[in-house]
Design a protein around this motif. Structure first.
Motif, PDB file in Angstrom:
ATOM      1  N   ARG A 186      54.683  37.336  66.402  1.00 34.31           N
ATOM      2  CA  ARG A 186      55.002  38.970  66.290  1.00 34.31           C
ATOM      3  C   ARG A 186      56.319  39.344  65.178  1.00 34.31           C
ATOM      4  O   ARG A 186      56.355  39.639  64.642  1.00 34.31           O
ATOM      5  N   SER A 187      56.917  38.181  65.306  1.00 32.36           N
ATOM      6  CA  SER A 187      58.196  38.161  65.371  1.00 32.36           C
ATOM      7  C   SER A 187      58.290  37.777  63.461  1.00 32.36           C
ATOM      8  O   SER A 187      59.300  38.982  62.167  1.00 32.36           O
ATOM      9  N   LYS A 188      57.553  37.582  62.910  1.00 30.93           N
ATOM     10  CA  LYS A 188      57.629  36.932  61.731  1.00 30.93           C
ATOM     11  C   LYS A 188      56.761  38.295  60.917  1.00 30.93           C
ATOM     12  O   LYS A 188      57.129  38.425  59.655  1.00 30.93           O
ATOM     13  N   ALA A 189      55.417  39.119  61.649  1.00 29.77           N
ATOM     14  CA  ALA A 189      55.235  39.897  61.155  1.00 29.77           C
ATOM     15  C   ALA A 189      55.952  41.317  60.735  1.00 29.77           C
ATOM     16  O   ALA A 189      55.640  41.795  59.853  1.00 29.77           O
ATOM     17  N   TYR A 190      56.544  41.563  61.854  1.00 30.35           N
ATOM     18  CA  TYR A 190      57.601  42.290  61.678  1.00 30.35           C
ATOM     19  C   TYR A 190      58.473  42.066  60.539  1.00 30.35           C
ATOM     20  O   TYR A 190      58.509  42.909  59.658  1.00 30.35           O
ATOM     21  N   LYS A 191      58.612  40.988  60.089  1.00 29.44           N
ATOM     22  CA  LYS A 191      59.664  40.476  59.307  1.00 29.44           C
ATOM     23  C   LYS A 191      58.475  40.713  57.303  1.00 29.44           C
ATOM     24  O   LYS A 191      59.500  41.160  56.729  1.00 29.44           O
ATOM     25  N   MET A 199      56.274  42.920  57.620  1.00 27.99           N
ATOM     26  CA  MET A 199      55.944  44.162  57.349  1.00 27.99           C
ATOM     27  C   MET A 199      57.203  44.876  56.808  1.00 27.99           C
ATOM     28  O   MET A 199      57.297  45.776  56.049  1.00 27.99           O
ATOM     29  N   LYS A 200      58.908  44.950  57.167  1.00 25.75           N
ATOM     30  CA  LYS A 200      60.030  44.947  55.635  1.00 25.75           C
ATOM     31  C   LYS A 200      60.224  44.614  54.865  1.00 25.75           C
ATOM     32  O   LYS A 200      60.322  45.606  53.960  1.00 25.75           O
ATOM     33  N   LYS A 260      49.654  47.878  55.804  1.00 25.65           N
ATOM     34  CA  LYS A 260      50.833  48.586  56.797  1.00 25.65           C
ATOM     35  C   LYS A 260      49.456  49.449  57.624  1.00 25.65           C
ATOM     36  O   LYS A 260      48.502  49.227  57.589  1.00 25.65           O
ATOM     37  N   LEU A 316      47.162  45.145  66.615  1.00 28.19           N
ATOM     38  CA  LEU A 316      48.076  44.507  66.170  1.00 28.19           C
ATOM     39  C   LEU A 316      47.881  43.130  66.571  1.00 28.19           C
ATOM     40  O   LEU A 316      48.223  42.044  65.940  1.00 28.19           O
TER      41      LEU A 316
END
Length: 102
Positions: A50-55, A57-58, A65, A39
């Protein structure tokens, strides 16, 4: 040079349309020949936090993936480099199409 500049890949001018292979040139030299990324390495290829990446991903079904390293709920994941490149190229094409390019 601040921390963000050191970790992020240089980004092209937002007004320019990227050719199809331009996304590959944005990948840091040491990561270009790697088949899989952690990651942390993915965030160097796709220069978002990191927070934008998690957003992403959703919310974005086309975002790369993660593949779990082992069975388990908290397993770390790896990401295929070619999927990250394809995602960047898709984003470049989408932006270019919206601006009248490509």
């Amino acid at each position: 040079m601040n921390t963000i500049q050191m970790r992020s890949a240089p980004m092209p001018d937002c007004g320019t349309v990227l050719p199809a292979d331009a996304a590959h040139t944005l990948i840091p030299e040491g990561l270009r020949d790697r088949p899989a990324l952690s990651l942390k390495e993915l965030l160097r290829v796709i220069p978002v936090g990191r927070s934008k990446a998690y957003k992403l991903m959703k919310e974005d079904p086309t975002f790369p993936k993660g593949v779990p390293l082992y069975d388990g709920e908290n397993s770390p994941k790896f990401y295929w480099t070619h999927e990250a490149i394809a995602w960047l190229q898709g984003r470049a094409a989408k932006i270019g199409a919206n601006r009248g390019g490509l």
